[in-house]
Design an enzyme around this catalytic site. Structure first.
Site, PDB file in Angstrom:
ATOM      1  N   HIS A   1      -2.886   1.940   8.452  1.00  0.00           N
ATOM      2  CA  HIS A   1      -4.049   1.272   8.033  1.00  0.00           C
ATOM      3  C   HIS A   1      -4.203   0.042   8.658  1.00  0.00           C
ATOM      4  CE1 HIS A   1      -6.875  -0.763   5.503  1.00  0.00           C
ATOM      5  NE2 HIS A   1      -5.827  -1.754   5.116  1.00  0.00           N
TER       6      HIS A   1
ATOM      7  N   HIS B   1     -13.320  -3.125   4.244  1.00  0.00           N
ATOM      8  CA  HIS B   1     -12.034  -3.533   4.309  1.00  0.00           C
ATOM      9  C   HIS B   1     -11.224  -2.894   5.664  1.00  0.00           C
ATOM     10  CE1 HIS B   1      -7.804  -2.866   2.006  1.00  0.00           C
ATOM     11  NE2 HIS B   1      -7.720  -3.351   3.083  1.00  0.00           N
TER      12      HIS B   1
ATOM     13  N   HIS C   1      -7.543  -2.969  10.689  1.00  0.00           N
ATOM     14  CA  HIS C   1      -8.897  -3.519  10.091  1.00  0.00           C
ATOM     15  C   HIS C   1      -9.703  -3.844  11.572  1.00  0.00           C
ATOM     16  CE1 HIS C   1      -6.354  -5.814   6.544  1.00  0.00           C
ATOM     17  NE2 HIS C   1      -6.710  -4.615   6.272  1.00  0.00           N
TER      18      HIS C   1
ATOM     19  N   GLU D   1       0.851  -1.157  -0.073  1.00  0.00           N
ATOM     20  CA  GLU D   1       0.000   0.000  -0.184  1.00  0.00           C
ATOM     21  C   GLU D   1       0.698   1.321   0.021  1.00  0.00           C
ATOM     22  OE1 GLU D   1      -3.080   0.108  -0.260  1.00  0.00           O
ATOM     23  OE2 GLU D   1      -4.207  -1.615   0.524  1.00  0.00           O
TER      24      GLU D   1
END
Length: 269
Positions: A142, A214, A144, A119
């Site tokens: 980032h 996501h 989850h 990413e």
């Protein structure tokens, strides 16, 4: 082998924060297998010796040209590396990269040839935009978070600011510590340029962007504060789900209660 962290307490402190946050992400179940990414801009902590360090990798292409990143340095979690391993051995599961003068490529300079997260273009596009607008934010995360991701599978929560207002209403601290709320990005292919571009746009208005079905992308001054933003929002999601499990729709704080709190803490309306 000597580490880039040796004799650099300020830089080590930042990497230690990354390791600590990586451990929290794993403990919370937000970082399955190699899930999630961390990137921090460490340019302000770079000295002349680091600037002279030779590359230990070949030149690698970013995939986009980012004019505000010329000569900047980042610590990045490695691709296919686990957060639980980053927590224990950050310099074996992440690396320091230098953005080259063409603003479209980079090299790894320390400690090991650990290729950055897949990413990386998304993260670097965000950092380029932060520098362009003079933001003090240097960390991007980032991850989850289970309950927040679950809520994006329910269509009624995906309208503009619907989820933000709901989460703010669950507990006063949420708006106090995440006053710009949660931006929603409709599903896009992970690692795509389209997802990166929409993330940049959302982060002009929000400190946390929700990638539908996501995960989240958060920015802040350092990685611990970025983690705190997500942690506060997910706590509100947990409270909402716990109340729903009692068989009732949670009442939440009223508009009047929210307005009173916003005034008391000098928060945006």
């Amino acid at each position: 082998m000597k580490s880039i962290l040796d004799g650099r307490p300020a830089l080590k402190k930042e990497i230690d924060k990354v390791a600590e946050v990586a451990g929290y992400l794993w403990q919370k179940g937000w970082a399955e297998r190699n899930g999630g990414n961390i990137t921090i801009n460490i340019t302000e902590l770079v000295d002349d010796e680091i600037r002279q360090m030779p590359a230990i990798s070949e030149v690698k292409q970013i995939g986009v040209t980012l004019p505000h990143l010329k000569g900047t340095y980042f610590f990045c979690k490695g691709t296919n590396r686990r957060m639980r391993d980053l927590a224990r051995w950050p310099m074996e599961n992440g690396s320091v990269i230098r953005i080259l003068d063409d603003c479209a490529s980079y090299v790894i300079i320390a400690d090991n040839v650990v290729n950055p997260t897949s990413e990386l273009p998304s993260h670097l596009m965000v950092h380029d935009h932060l520098i362009e607008k003079g933001s003090p934010y240097r960390a991007s995360l980032h991850t989850h978070p289970i309950e927040l991701v679950a809520m994006t599978h329910i269509r009624k929560f995906l309208g503009k600011d619907v989820l933000t207002k709901l989460l703010w209403s669950m507990i006063p601290e949420t708006k106090a510590f995440c006053p710009r709320g949660l931006g929603i990005i409709p599903y896009q292919l992970p690692s795509s340029v389209e997802l990166a571009e929409e993330t940049v746009r959302q982060l002009d208005d929000y400190d946390v962007a929700m990638w539908e079905k996501h995960g989240v992308f958060a920015i802040d001054n350092d990685i611990m504060q970025a983690f705190d933003q997500v942690d506060v929002l997910n706590k509100s999601a947990l409270i909402y789900i716990a109340a729903k499990n009692m068989g009732e729709e949670p009442e939440g704080m009223s508009d009047e209660q929210m307005a009173e709190m916003s005034k008391a803490f000098n928060l945006p309306k």
